[in-house]
Design a protein around this motif. Structure first.
Motif, PDB file in Angstrom:
ATOM      1  N   ALA A 103      49.611  21.821  40.550  1.00  0.00           N
ATOM      2  CA  ALA A 103      49.354  21.664  39.115  1.00  0.00           C
ATOM      3  C   ALA A 103      47.859  21.678  38.805  1.00  0.00           C
ATOM      4  CB  ALA A 103      49.994  20.377  38.616  1.00  0.00           C
ATOM      5  N   VAL A 124      48.800  22.767  34.751  1.00  0.00           N
ATOM      6  CA  VAL A 124      50.222  22.879  34.397  1.00  0.00           C
ATOM      7  C   VAL A 124      50.567  21.723  33.457  1.00  0.00           C
ATOM      8  CG1 VAL A 124      52.601  22.781  35.230  1.00  0.00           C
ATOM      9  CG2 VAL A 124      50.884  23.979  36.573  1.00  0.00           C
ATOM     10  N   ASP A 125      51.218  22.044  32.369  1.00  0.00           N
ATOM     11  CA  ASP A 125      51.681  21.000  31.464  1.00  0.00           C
ATOM     12  C   ASP A 125      52.940  20.360  32.052  1.00  0.00           C
ATOM     13  OD1 ASP A 125      51.279  20.364  28.279  1.00  0.00           O
ATOM     14  OD2 ASP A 125      53.330  20.046  28.979  1.00  0.00           O
ATOM     15  N   ILE A 126      53.091  19.063  31.845  1.00  0.00           N
ATOM     16  CA  ILE A 126      54.261  18.367  32.423  1.00  0.00           C
ATOM     17  C   ILE A 126      55.566  18.994  31.940  1.00  0.00           C
ATOM     18  CG2 ILE A 126      54.420  16.545  30.650  1.00  0.00           C
ATOM     19  CD1 ILE A 126      54.955  16.014  34.417  1.00  0.00           C
ATOM     20  N   GLU A 127      55.573  19.486  30.702  1.00  0.00           N
ATOM     21  CA  GLU A 127      56.805  20.120  30.194  1.00  0.00           C
ATOM     22  C   GLU A 127      57.196  21.320  31.048  1.00  0.00           C
ATOM     23  OE1 GLU A 127      56.764  21.247  26.128  1.00  0.00           O
ATOM     24  OE2 GLU A 127      56.522  19.180  25.443  1.00  0.00           O
ATOM     25  N   ASP A 128      56.208  22.073  31.498  1.00  0.00           N
ATOM     26  CA  ASP A 128      56.538  23.235  32.321  1.00  0.00           C
ATOM     27  C   ASP A 128      56.999  22.797  33.711  1.00  0.00           C
ATOM     28  OD1 ASP A 128      56.946  25.953  32.121  1.00  0.00           O
ATOM     29  OD2 ASP A 128      55.143  26.414  33.269  1.00  0.00           O
ATOM     30  N   ASN A 137      41.647  14.411  37.317  1.00  0.00           N
ATOM     31  CA  ASN A 137      42.810  15.315  37.247  1.00  0.00           C
ATOM     32  C   ASN A 137      44.055  14.649  37.832  1.00  0.00           C
ATOM     33  OD1 ASN A 137      41.211  17.389  36.261  1.00  0.00           O
ATOM     34  ND2 ASN A 137      40.928  18.344  38.276  1.00  0.00           N
ATOM     35  N   LYS A 156      45.404  11.867  35.769  1.00  0.00           N
ATOM     36  CA  LYS A 156      46.156  12.407  34.625  1.00  0.00           C
ATOM     37  C   LYS A 156      47.566  12.834  35.061  1.00  0.00           C
ATOM     38  CE  LYS A 156      45.986  15.687  30.878  1.00  0.00           C
ATOM     39  NZ  LYS A 156      45.513  16.978  30.462  1.00  0.00           N
ATOM     40  N   THR A 208      50.986  11.108  33.633  1.00  0.00           N
ATOM     41  CA  THR A 208      51.977  11.942  32.940  1.00  0.00           C
ATOM     42  C   THR A 208      53.284  11.957  33.719  1.00  0.00           C
ATOM     43  OG1 THR A 208      50.079  13.336  32.434  1.00  0.00           O
ATOM     44  CG2 THR A 208      52.213  14.135  31.731  1.00  0.00           C
TER      45      THR A 208
END
Ligand code: R5P
Length: 298
Positions: free
Chosen positions: A108, A125-129, A155, A158, A162
Motif C-alpha cells: 500500500a 492505496v485507499d483503504i476502500e480499494d 505512512n 496511517k 485506517t
C-alpha cells in the motif's frame, strides 16, 4: 420448522464445562478484535503458527525484476504452494486470477524508484480499494535512519489507524537503506519501533548474530524477507535458522522466483517453515522435486 419444543427440550448446556476462552495463537495478538484475528489466522497457519508469504511486489519501485518479468506466467504455478500473496494492486488485478483464494497482503505504498531516494514513499492505496480487493492485510515500509524516516513511519501509522477501523492488520516492513549496517542493534531498533506504533506483524531480515534477540525484543511476530538470491541450500538454511530462533515464517521473493525451480523451492521452504524440516533434508527435497518437474511431473 422451529417451534417451542426445540427450546423446552434443549438440554446440552454442558453445565459442568466452563466456557471456552482460549488464548489466540499469535504473539501480541490476544487483544485484537475477531475480524483482525480471523484475517491473521488466514495469513498465519494456526497449527504451525507460521507463514510462507510469496513476495512479488518488487516492481513497484524496481520495474520488471528478474524472475517476475511476466507476473502472469511466473506467479500462478506458485500460488497453490504459498500461504499468502504479497503484491501491489496493479499486479493483483492485471496478473492474478481472482479464483486464487489465498490471502493477499497488499503493498500500500509507492512514490519512489531505484533512481531516487528509496525512503521517500507515500501511502498509495485507499483503504476502500484494499477492502474491494479483499486484502487480508496492508503493508508499507518504515525506513528507520533514512532520509525520509519520519514520513515513512507516518505512512505506516496511517495504514495502521485506517486498517484498525476495518479490522485489517498492517505488516510493517523494515526497509534498509544501502548504507545501513544490518546488525541486531539496527533490526532490534526498527522492529521494535514498528511494533510500538501498532503494526500487527513485522518483516525484518535474518542476521547471523543476535537474531534471537531481535525476535525477543519485538512483541509481535516477525517474518523474514529472503533478500538477494542465494544458492537454494543457503536460502533454506537461512529460513531454518530464522524460524528456529523464533521467526513466524518468511516473506520471500527472489530466493523463490529466481530459483532454478521456483515450484520446487517454495515447497522446500514450506517444509522448513511449517514442519521444521532441517536444511539438508529440505535441500534434498528441493532437488528431488526439481528432478521430477524437469522430467515433466506436475
Ligand atoms: C521489498 O521491496 C519488497 O517488499 C519485497 O517483497 C521483500 O524485499 C521480500 O522480497 P525478497 O525476498 O526478494 O527480499
Amino acid at each position: 420448522m422451529a417451534d417451542l419444543d426445540d427450546i423446552k427440550d434443549g438440554k446440552e448446556f454442558g453445565i459442568d464445562q466452563p466456557a471456552r476462552n482460549q488464548p489466540f495463537f499469535l504473539k501480541g495478538a490476544n487483544a485484537l478484535d475477531w475480524g483482525m484475528q480471523n484475517r491473521l489466522s488466514r495469513i498465519f497457519n494456526p497449527v504451525s503458527g507460521r507463514t510462507v508469504m510469496l513476495a512479488f511486489d518488487h516492481g513497484y519501485f524496481q520495474g520488471p525484476t528478474t524472475g517476475i518479468e511476466r507476473l502472469d506466467l511466473a506467479i500462478p504455478p506458485l500460488i497453490p504452494h504459498a500461504d499468502v500473496l504479497m503484491c501491489t494492486r496493479g499486479a493483483l488485478r492485471a496478473c492474478i486470477p481472482a479464483t486464487a483464494t489465498k490471502p493477499v497482503v497488499l503493498r500500500a505504498s509507492a512514490g519512489q524508484s531505484i533512481l531516487t531516494e528509496l525512503s521517500n514513499e507515500l501511502v498509495a492505496v485507499d483503504i476502500e480499494d484494499a477492502i474491494r480487493l479483499n486484502a487480508a492485510a496492508i503493508t508499507a515500509q518504515i525506513y528507520v535512519g533514512a532520509e525520509y524516516e519520519h514520513k515513512s513511519i507516518a505512512n505506516v501509522v496511517k495504514l495502521i489507524d485506517t486498517g484498525n477501523r476495518y479490522g485489517i492488520p498492517t505488516l510493517a516492513v523494515t526497509g534498509v537503506g544501502a548504507d545501513m549496517v544490518r546488525d541486531a542493534r539496527y533490526f532490534g531498533l526498527a522492529t521494535r519501533i514498528a511494533a510500538e506504533i501498532g503494526a500487527h506483524y513485522v518483516k525484518s531480515y535474518y542476521i547471523d548474530e543476535g537474531f534471537d534477540r531481535v525476535v525477543a525484543g519485538c512483541p509481535v511476530p516477525i517474518v523474514i524477507a529472503g533478500g538477494k538470491k542465494l544458492p537454494e541450500g543457503e536460502a533454506l538454511e537461512m529460513a531454518f535458522k530464522a524460524v528456529d530462533q523464533g521467526a513466524a515464517g518468511v516473506d520471500m521473493g527472489r530466493n523463490i522466483f529466481q530459483s532454478d525451480s521456483p515450484v520446487a523451492m517454495i515447497q522446500a521452504v514450506g517444509a522448513v517453515v511449517h514442519r521444521n524440516e532441517r536444511p539438508e533434508q529440505a535441500h534434498q527435497m528441493y532437488l528431488d522435486l526439481k528432478s521430477e518437474l524437469d522430467a515433466g511431473g506436475d
